[in-house]
Design an enzyme around this catalytic site. Sequence first.
Site, PDB file in Angstrom:
ATOM      1  N   GLU A  86       0.753  -1.098   0.119  1.00  0.00           N
ATOM      2  CA  GLU A  86      -0.005  -0.148   0.008  1.00  0.00           C
ATOM      3  C   GLU A  86       0.684   1.370   0.119  1.00  0.00           C
ATOM      4  OE1 GLU A  86      -3.035   0.291  -0.477  1.00  0.00           O
ATOM      5  OE2 GLU A  86      -3.546  -1.883  -0.404  1.00  0.00           O
ATOM      6  N   CYS A 249     -17.569   1.047 -19.799  1.00  0.00           N
ATOM      7  CA  CYS A 249     -18.930   0.870 -19.103  1.00  0.00           C
ATOM      8  C   CYS A 249     -19.518  -0.624 -19.595  1.00  0.00           C
ATOM      9  CB  CYS A 249     -19.820   2.094 -19.728  1.00  0.00           C
ATOM     10  SG  CYS A 249     -19.162   3.482 -18.836  1.00  0.00           S
ATOM     11  N   CYS A 252     -18.742  -3.198 -17.076  1.00  0.00           N
ATOM     12  CA  CYS A 252     -18.613  -3.055 -15.844  1.00  0.00           C
ATOM     13  C   CYS A 252     -19.735  -3.760 -15.185  1.00  0.00           C
ATOM     14  CB  CYS A 252     -19.245  -1.495 -15.505  1.00  0.00           C
ATOM     15  SG  CYS A 252     -19.427  -1.185 -14.113  1.00  0.00           S
TER      16      CYS A 252
END
Length: 498
Positions: A86, A249, A252
Amino acid sequence: MSFHLLSSSPRCWNGIQSQESNFKAPPAAPAPPPARHLFSDPAEVEALRGNLLAWYDRCKRDLPWRALAATEPDANKRGYAVWVSEIMLQQTQVATVIDYYNRWMQKWPTLQALAQASLEEVNELWAGLGYYSRGKRLQEAARKVVSELAGQMPRTAEDLQKVLPGVGRYTAGAIASISYGQATGVVDGNVIRVLCRLRCIGADSSSPSVIDRLWDMANVLVDRSRPGDFNQALMELGATVCVPKAPLCGECPVKQHCQAWRRVEKELAFASQKLFGKPPPVPDVEDCAVTLAFAGVGDCPLCPPATEPWDSSLGVTNFPRKAAKKPPRTMRTATCVLERRGCHGAPEYLIVQRPSSGLLAGLWEFPSLPLAQDLQEKKEREELADHLQAWMGQPVAAKGLQFIGETYVVYSLHLDGDVTLNPALSPSRWVTEKEFHASAVSTAMKKVLKAHEKHRRKENSPVKGSKRKRGAKAEGAGSTCPGTQLSLRAFLRAPTAP
């Protein structure tokens, strides 16, 4: 006595009246955002979780830190492995991080191993990854866990953020959810983008009030049984599908929950019906609400401002919206590549170490100094010559510095012999090209050396179509004009008066 009571009573009453007239009610709490911006339907939340996790199980990238998080039985090693990833992934692309991460975990597989390393070793491995203070803070925090917490990682996001230096709200949430299964959300750049599109959030996504709302949404959405996987899935969606430009999209898994996508689809349907002469559909209540939001009607804290209406050409990339960035502060630095021939004839370069605190702390670089803005080249050379003179203890001819380029204001100088450096200044050493690249140097310094080598090749290559008679003296040899490489004797000669 009666007189005093009667005369004092009106004064007290007037005082109360005065206080009441001056009393100001506390500011009203901000109105909650409309339902269209929230995830208030439990059935929708459950469906979104299921769709996203199913997609993640099928499509997730195979990344080394994910493998360690899934297979490492030791909780402290597991938390450390996620923590390192991270920190490295902050402001850095996944493809760049993978090699650094593998080398880091191979060299320091545990908190204890990292705590025993030197800052020089940490900087050497981190070199090229950028934002160098991250590695330093990571090691400082590892030493704190080992020395103060007996090597035991905190187990909750709250404790991780409170105890570990350099661990903020996002990093703490990621470690706690992925390593320890705490049901807490995360909000990073990818998550901001996904949530803003899912719920048509058009207010400035970098403002503290909007960020707080997004954290609330993330905590509502996070799957209680698989919080780590859900958070990674949300970030994965933003990194691979719901990308800043040209989002995919059609691929998605949660587009049916996305209000931005729904608006685009309805606009396309409306345009299609208009093209074929069909009457447009009657908009439903939700469509009206979204339209009013984009028209700037009302005072919703999450809607776009009236000055920034919906742009049909942008589609879902209308979101998120950020305030215009301030132009970065411009800084100019003069850098000199000092080169000499080593004992085996290979070039060696002088590098010096930066201070242990501040920007690029502890890294090595070519001798450099900051320059004032709009400084003339002659003055730049003079200031750099003075800086080099402090290292060598002898006068330096400013006109002997060879200009290379403007990324940094780079000059170079070739030395024919050794130089006794001032030991009272910062640590310094001569290194070969191979040793240079193995040292803790910034990417900027690597680019400086690359520019120097390119310039040297250009200077040494003969001009196409030209021939030099044998024995002829090279043009400019022995002169002190700018652009020539001088001998050490000429370089150290005191400047002559104009």
